[in-house]
Design a protein around this motif. Structure first.
Motif, mmCIF file in Angstrom:
data_model
loop_
_atom_site.group_PDB
_atom_site.id
_atom_site.type_symbol
_atom_site.label_atom_id
_atom_site.label_comp_id
_atom_site.label_asym_id
_atom_site.label_seq_id
_atom_site.Cartn_x
_atom_site.Cartn_y
_atom_site.Cartn_z
ATOM 1 N N LEU A 1 0.862 -1.174 0.000
ATOM 2 C CA LEU A 1 0.000 0.000 0.000
ATOM 3 C C LEU A 1 0.905 1.233 0.000
ATOM 4 N N TYR A 2 0.743 2.064 -0.998
ATOM 5 C CA TYR A 2 1.617 3.222 -1.136
ATOM 6 C C TYR A 2 1.159 4.439 -0.341
ATOM 7 N N PHE A 3 -0.120 4.477 0.027
ATOM 8 C CA PHE A 3 -0.637 5.568 0.840
ATOM 9 C C PHE A 3 -1.881 5.051 1.558
ATOM 10 N N PRO A 4 -2.238 5.663 2.691
ATOM 11 C CA PRO A 4 -3.377 5.168 3.470
ATOM 12 C C PRO A 4 -4.680 5.242 2.664
ATOM 13 N N TRP A 5 -5.569 4.317 2.961
ATOM 14 C CA TRP A 5 -6.863 4.289 2.271
ATOM 15 C C TRP A 5 -7.585 5.612 2.411
ATOM 16 N N GLU A 6 -7.504 6.201 3.583
ATOM 17 C CA GLU A 6 -8.286 7.405 3.872
ATOM 18 C C GLU A 6 -7.552 8.715 3.566
ATOM 19 N N ARG A 7 -6.274 8.648 3.196
ATOM 20 C CA ARG A 7 -5.480 9.858 2.932
ATOM 21 C C ARG A 7 -4.700 9.714 1.642
ATOM 22 N N ARG A 8 -5.300 10.035 0.547
ATOM 23 C CA ARG A 8 -4.656 9.881 -0.759
ATOM 24 C C ARG A 8 -3.440 10.800 -0.928
ATOM 25 N N ASP A 9 -3.317 11.798 -0.073
ATOM 26 C CA ASP A 9 -2.222 12.759 -0.203
ATOM 27 C C ASP A 9 -1.037 12.457 0.721
ATOM 28 N N GLU A 16 12.095 6.702 -4.095
ATOM 29 C CA GLU A 16 13.215 5.763 -4.183
ATOM 30 C C GLU A 16 12.765 4.342 -3.855
ATOM 31 N N LYS A 17 11.947 4.180 -2.820
ATOM 32 C CA LYS A 17 11.441 2.852 -2.436
ATOM 33 C C LYS A 17 10.528 2.302 -3.531
ATOM 34 N N PHE A 18 9.711 3.155 -4.120
ATOM 35 C CA PHE A 18 8.836 2.744 -5.214
ATOM 36 C C PHE A 18 9.674 2.209 -6.374
ATOM 37 N N VAL A 19 10.698 2.959 -6.774
ATOM 38 C CA VAL A 19 11.561 2.543 -7.888
ATOM 39 C C VAL A 19 12.282 1.240 -7.530
ATOM 40 N N GLU A 20 12.732 1.124 -6.305
ATOM 41 C CA GLU A 20 13.401 -0.103 -5.857
ATOM 42 C C GLU A 20 12.454 -1.303 -5.960
ATOM 43 N N ASP A 21 11.203 -1.109 -5.550
ATOM 44 C CA ASP A 21 10.203 -2.188 -5.663
ATOM 45 C C ASP A 21 9.989 -2.605 -7.111
ATOM 46 N N MET A 22 9.932 -1.636 -7.994
ATOM 47 C CA MET A 22 9.737 -1.946 -9.413
ATOM 48 C C MET A 22 10.940 -2.706 -9.966
ATOM 49 N N TYR A 46 -3.293 -3.494 -4.367
ATOM 50 C CA TYR A 46 -4.685 -3.270 -3.959
ATOM 51 C C TYR A 46 -5.447 -2.384 -4.945
ATOM 52 N N GLU A 47 -4.869 -2.186 -6.145
ATOM 53 C CA GLU A 47 -5.470 -1.344 -7.180
ATOM 54 C C GLU A 47 -5.698 0.072 -6.658
ATOM 55 N N HIS A 48 -4.856 0.507 -5.740
ATOM 56 C CA HIS A 48 -5.009 1.770 -5.030
ATOM 57 C C HIS A 48 -3.870 2.703 -5.441
ATOM 58 N N TYR A 49 -4.192 3.793 -6.113
ATOM 59 C CA TYR A 49 -3.154 4.714 -6.567
ATOM 60 C C TYR A 49 -3.665 6.136 -6.572
ATOM 61 N N ASN A 50 -2.740 7.056 -6.706
ATOM 62 C CA ASN A 50 -3.069 8.472 -6.766
ATOM 63 C C ASN A 50 -2.185 9.131 -7.832
ATOM 64 N N ALA A 51 -2.251 10.439 -7.933
ATOM 65 C CA ALA A 51 -1.490 11.149 -8.966
ATOM 66 C C ALA A 51 0.016 10.976 -8.769
ATOM 67 N N THR A 52 0.456 10.891 -7.532
ATOM 68 C CA THR A 52 1.888 10.713 -7.265
ATOM 69 C C THR A 52 2.372 9.377 -7.781
ATOM 70 N N VAL A 53 1.664 8.307 -7.454
ATOM 71 C CA VAL A 53 2.043 6.973 -7.924
ATOM 72 C C VAL A 53 2.027 6.936 -9.450
#
Length: 150
Positions: A1-9, A16-22, A46-53
């Motif tokens: 999960l890249y960000f909390p369900w209730e806080r998309r921001d 860096e962690k995202f790129v490492e995961d990829m 979890y099919e959960h993303y926002n503009a940052t992701v």
């Protein structure tokens, strides 16, 4: 999960962690002969993303996609002990019902790595799904072709 369900921001990981995961994912896929250029679409956890992701994915050459809501095919990971359990027959019927209201087709999500607790594997319905939808006039095309990415 890249960000909390209730806080998309509010990000839970750094870029860096995202790129490492990829990179880890592509390293694993390479063991099966899958190159990065062969797998440029990305469904976030979890099919959960926002503009940052989405922006981070784009920066490393990935296109964020998601399944079409309404079919419930993504519920095939559930197990009988869960309150939200979806039996395969129910998933199949939901898919056919969704087809009646959306004649342009769907992007379906099926999990091939489901829990052993789920003995009712929805992916075993795949031949039946393909046969039924073909009989209704559907064609199955590569995702790149469908999205005009070729």
């Amino acid at each position: 999960l890249y960000f909390p369900w209730e806080r998309r921001d509010t990000m839970l990981v750094s870029q860096e962690k995202f790129v490492e995961d990829m990179k880890k994912s592509y390293s694993l896929m390479a063991k099966f002969g899958i190159k990065k250029e062969d797998a440029t679409f990305f469904i976030p956890p979890y099919e959960h993303y926002n503009a940052t992701v989405s922006a981070w994915a784009k920066q490393i050459g990935l296109q964020v996609i998601n399944y079409t809501p309404g079919t419930a095919s993504n519920g095939d990971y559930t197990t009988p002990d869960m309150k939200s359990y979806y039996a395969s027959e129910r998933l199949y019927n939901n898919l056919l019902k969704a087809d009646e209201t959306s004649p342009n087709g769907h992007l379906l999500m099926l999990h091939f790595g489901t829990s052993d607790a789920r003995t009712d594997k929805f992916y075993k319905y795949l031949p039946k799904i393909i046969e039924t939808l073909r009989s209704r006039g559907y064609q199955f095309v590569p995702l790149k072709e469908l999205l005009g990415a070729e």
